[in-house]
Design a protein around this motif. Structure first.
Motif, PDB file in Angstrom:
ATOM      1  N   LEU A 148      35.054  53.331  20.380  1.00 38.08           N
ATOM      2  CA  LEU A 148      35.095  52.911  21.944  1.00 38.08           C
ATOM      3  C   LEU A 148      33.972  52.221  22.527  1.00 38.08           C
ATOM      4  O   LEU A 148      32.568  52.305  22.142  1.00 38.08           O
ATOM      5  CB  LEU A 148      35.153  54.297  22.840  1.00 38.08           C
ATOM      6  CG  LEU A 148      36.294  55.106  22.520  1.00 38.08           C
ATOM      7  CD1 LEU A 148      36.362  56.389  23.618  1.00 38.08           C
ATOM      8  CD2 LEU A 148      37.720  54.303  22.300  1.00 38.08           C
ATOM      9  N   ALA A 149      34.171  51.356  23.303  1.00 34.61           N
ATOM     10  CA  ALA A 149      33.351  50.284  24.005  1.00 34.61           C
ATOM     11  C   ALA A 149      33.923  50.155  25.526  1.00 34.61           C
ATOM     12  O   ALA A 149      35.036  49.705  25.453  1.00 34.61           O
ATOM     13  CB  ALA A 149      33.058  49.022  23.115  1.00 34.61           C
ATOM     14  N   VAL A 150      33.010  49.909  26.102  1.00 35.74           N
ATOM     15  CA  VAL A 150      33.406  49.630  27.533  1.00 35.74           C
ATOM     16  C   VAL A 150      32.506  48.262  28.414  1.00 35.74           C
ATOM     17  O   VAL A 150      31.347  48.347  28.002  1.00 35.74           O
ATOM     18  CB  VAL A 150      33.135  50.694  28.684  1.00 35.74           C
ATOM     19  CG1 VAL A 150      33.290  50.324  30.021  1.00 35.74           C
ATOM     20  CG2 VAL A 150      34.003  51.892  28.383  1.00 35.74           C
ATOM     21  N   ILE A 151      33.135  47.455  28.729  1.00 41.07           N
ATOM     22  CA  ILE A 151      32.657  46.161  29.329  1.00 41.07           C
ATOM     23  C   ILE A 151      32.588  46.591  31.016  1.00 41.07           C
ATOM     24  O   ILE A 151      33.672  47.061  31.536  1.00 41.07           O
ATOM     25  CB  ILE A 151      33.356  44.855  29.071  1.00 41.07           C
ATOM     26  CG1 ILE A 151      33.195  44.726  27.525  1.00 41.07           C
ATOM     27  CG2 ILE A 151      32.680  43.688  29.948  1.00 41.07           C
ATOM     28  CD1 ILE A 151      33.746  43.278  27.433  1.00 41.07           C
ATOM     29  N   SER A 152      31.435  46.710  31.495  1.00 40.69           N
ATOM     30  CA  SER A 152      31.231  47.078  32.881  1.00 40.69           C
ATOM     31  C   SER A 152      30.947  45.833  33.796  1.00 40.69           C
ATOM     32  O   SER A 152      29.842  45.185  33.553  1.00 40.69           O
ATOM     33  CB  SER A 152      30.190  48.095  33.020  1.00 40.69           C
ATOM     34  OG  SER A 152      29.980  48.408  34.554  1.00 40.69           O
ATOM     35  N   ALA A 153      31.862  45.441  34.730  1.00 43.52           N
ATOM     36  CA  ALA A 153      31.566  44.508  35.476  1.00 43.52           C
ATOM     37  C   ALA A 153      31.247  44.795  36.945  1.00 43.52           C
ATOM     38  O   ALA A 153      31.809  45.828  37.604  1.00 43.52           O
ATOM     39  CB  ALA A 153      32.671  43.641  35.695  1.00 43.52           C
ATOM     40  N   LEU A 154      30.014  44.696  37.485  1.00 43.02           N
ATOM     41  CA  LEU A 154      29.591  44.967  38.794  1.00 43.02           C
ATOM     42  C   LEU A 154      30.096  43.971  39.872  1.00 43.02           C
ATOM     43  O   LEU A 154      30.029  42.961  39.656  1.00 43.02           O
ATOM     44  CB  LEU A 154      28.007  45.097  38.898  1.00 43.02           C
ATOM     45  CG  LEU A 154      27.521  46.257  37.964  1.00 43.02           C
ATOM     46  CD1 LEU A 154      25.823  46.242  37.865  1.00 43.02           C
ATOM     47  CD2 LEU A 154      28.128  47.508  38.077  1.00 43.02           C
ATOM     48  N   PHE A 155      30.074  44.439  41.292  1.00 46.49           N
ATOM     49  CA  PHE A 155      30.748  43.614  42.194  1.00 46.49           C
ATOM     50  C   PHE A 155      29.846  43.921  43.471  1.00 46.49           C
ATOM     51  O   PHE A 155      29.317  45.046  43.798  1.00 46.49           O
ATOM     52  CB  PHE A 155      32.309  43.843  42.579  1.00 46.49           C
ATOM     53  CG  PHE A 155      33.271  43.390  41.201  1.00 46.49           C
ATOM     54  CD1 PHE A 155      33.721  42.336  41.657  1.00 46.49           C
ATOM     55  CD2 PHE A 155      33.122  44.043  40.200  1.00 46.49           C
ATOM     56  CE1 PHE A 155      34.722  41.691  40.815  1.00 46.49           C
ATOM     57  CE2 PHE A 155      34.220  43.565  39.397  1.00 46.49           C
ATOM     58  CZ  PHE A 155      34.986  42.504  39.643  1.00 46.49           C
ATOM     59  N   GLN A 156      29.588  42.782  44.200  1.00 42.64           N
ATOM     60  CA  GLN A 156      28.600  42.725  45.530  1.00 42.64           C
ATOM     61  C   GLN A 156      29.645  42.075  46.546  1.00 42.64           C
ATOM     62  O   GLN A 156      30.437  41.262  46.361  1.00 42.64           O
ATOM     63  CB  GLN A 156      27.444  42.064  45.152  1.00 42.64           C
ATOM     64  CG  GLN A 156      26.601  41.996  46.272  1.00 42.64           C
ATOM     65  CD  GLN A 156      25.882  43.150  46.520  1.00 42.64           C
ATOM     66  OE1 GLN A 156      26.123  43.925  47.057  1.00 42.64           O
ATOM     67  NE2 GLN A 156      24.744  43.360  46.060  1.00 42.64           N
ATOM     68  N   LEU A 157      29.216  42.803  47.664  1.00 40.06           N
ATOM     69  CA  LEU A 157      30.291  42.038  48.769  1.00 40.06           C
ATOM     70  C   LEU A 157      29.623  40.890  49.005  1.00 40.06           C
ATOM     71  O   LEU A 157      28.596  40.409  49.115  1.00 40.06           O
ATOM     72  CB  LEU A 157      29.607  43.149  50.170  1.00 40.06           C
ATOM     73  CG  LEU A 157      30.236  44.504  50.155  1.00 40.06           C
ATOM     74  CD1 LEU A 157      29.860  45.321  51.237  1.00 40.06           C
ATOM     75  CD2 LEU A 157      31.813  44.465  50.171  1.00 40.06           C
ATOM     76  N   SER A 158      30.851  39.945  49.382  1.00 35.36           N
ATOM     77  CA  SER A 158      30.465  38.546  49.733  1.00 35.36           C
ATOM     78  C   SER A 158      31.395  38.113  50.804  1.00 35.36           C
ATOM     79  O   SER A 158      32.371  38.562  51.203  1.00 35.36           O
ATOM     80  CB  SER A 158      30.956  37.780  48.427  1.00 35.36           C
ATOM     81  OG  SER A 158      30.876  36.407  48.760  1.00 35.36           O
ATOM     82  N   THR A 159      30.674  36.912  51.686  1.00 33.41           N
ATOM     83  CA  THR A 159      31.443  36.306  52.735  1.00 33.41           C
ATOM     84  C   THR A 159      32.501  35.143  52.204  1.00 33.41           C
ATOM     85  O   THR A 159      33.220  34.634  52.887  1.00 33.41           O
ATOM     86  CB  THR A 159      30.452  36.015  53.663  1.00 33.41           C
ATOM     87  OG1 THR A 159      29.734  35.089  53.337  1.00 33.41           O
ATOM     88  CG2 THR A 159      29.791  37.152  54.235  1.00 33.41           C
TER      89      THR A 159
END
Length: 318
Positions: A148-159
């Motif tokens: 098993l492998a997981v690609i983790s994508a982080l998200f930041q608040l944006s205008t």
């Protein structure tokens, strides 16, 4: 072998395991998770919910972690292919999830993308900073489904709006507001996400599932730079997912945080290492001298040992 085989427990309702070959669901079924993030269903008690969850309280390479300078960057970029496609979007109670097809090749191993799901706030932190949202793209090996492998994508608040992938989910959120529900989305655009994963640096480490059974041996690839999510979309997702982030685990190889908590405040407590004060001085002050007001034990005076050591308070530094 880079991607170690996982001996997975029988907890088929665990978020990270949905859609994998070992945990087939009945046709049309949406399995609502039996664990949670509050009270006796919370991460502190996951090991009590199923005998297969022992790693949640004893594993020493648990996820998520704080990504610091001890966590190396991946030395190569994965090759990711997620075509635009119709998908199934569902509410598992513990998260919202998209069943999707795709492939990823990394370090000589081929993987199939099975699903991605949402964590709010982020489970991983970068330099102690958390992010509003994290997506986990869960893969299993083509030749060995236990890899098993997981690609983790982080998200930041944006205008400036959201990444197209999240924009594509937004109109369907109301249709899965209740746990156990699902809906079809005719098309999702993964192109921006794929480009980002293949072009931004990725932090790489071997950890665990972040939900029961917390099995170890899973490889994480975590984006070093976040993607955007607008406030409205984030609030819509948050109102459905609520809070579903496992607490930050100990440094890799160190004692499980539950083991640490069990002895906290006792004679066998695990104290953190002394931190250096600003300017390189220790907490005792320059050259190891105690600060004014500190309590010290006096065992000798001018080289002459005392029969019985006494306590004293520093009133003046030399």
């Amino acid at each position: 072998m880079l991607f170690q085989s996982l001996l997975l427990a029988s907890t088929a309702s665990a978020t990270c395991l949905h859609g994998l070959s070992k945990f087939k669901r009945a046709e049309g079924e949406v399995v609502v998770g039996t664990f949670g993030y509050t009270g006796l269903k919370s991460p502190l008690n996951w090991a009590s919910l199923d005998e297969g969850n022992l790693a949640c309280k004893s594993g020493r390479n648990q996820s998520p972690i704080n990504i610091d300078d001890t966590i190396a960057l991946a030395t190569e970029a994965p090759t990711v292919d997620i075509p635009e496609q119709a998908v199934e979007f569902e509410n598992l109670g513990t998260t919202i999830e998209v069943i999707v097809n795709g492939t990823t090749s990394f370090a000589g191993t081929d993987f199939r993308l099975k699903q991605f799901h949402v964590h709010t706030p982020s489970e991983h932190r970068l330099g102690d900073e958390y992010f509003p949202l994290e997506l986990h793209f869960v893969h299993e090996g083509v030749t060995n489904a236990s890899n098993l492998a997981v690609i983790s994508a982080l998200f930041q608040l944006s205008t400036q709006g959201s990444d197209p992938l999240l924009s594509g989910l937004a109109p369907s959120l109301s249709a899965i507001a209740t746990p156990g529900t699902k809906t079809e989305i005719e098309s999702l655009d993964f192109s921006s996400l794929v480009e980002h994963v293949q072009s931004t640096p990725l932090h790489q480490y071997t950890g665990s599932l972040t939900t029961p059974p917390c099995a170890e041996g899973l490889t994480f690839l975590i984006t070093a730079q976040p993607l955007p999510i607008d406030v409205d979309t984030f609030n819509q997702i948050k109102s459905i997912v609520k809070f579903n982030s496992r607490y930050t685990q100990n440094a890799l190889g160190e004692a499980n945080m539950i083991e640490v908590a069990m002895v906290s405040g006792t004679e066998t407590q695990m104290a953190p290492p002394a931190e250096e004060a600003q300017g390189g001085a220790s907490q005792e002050g320059q050259a190891g001298q105690p600060e004014k007001g500190a309590t010290v034990v006096i065992s000798e005076i001018q080289g002459t040992p005392l029969a019985t050591p006494v306590s004293g308070v520093v009133v003046k530094k030399n």
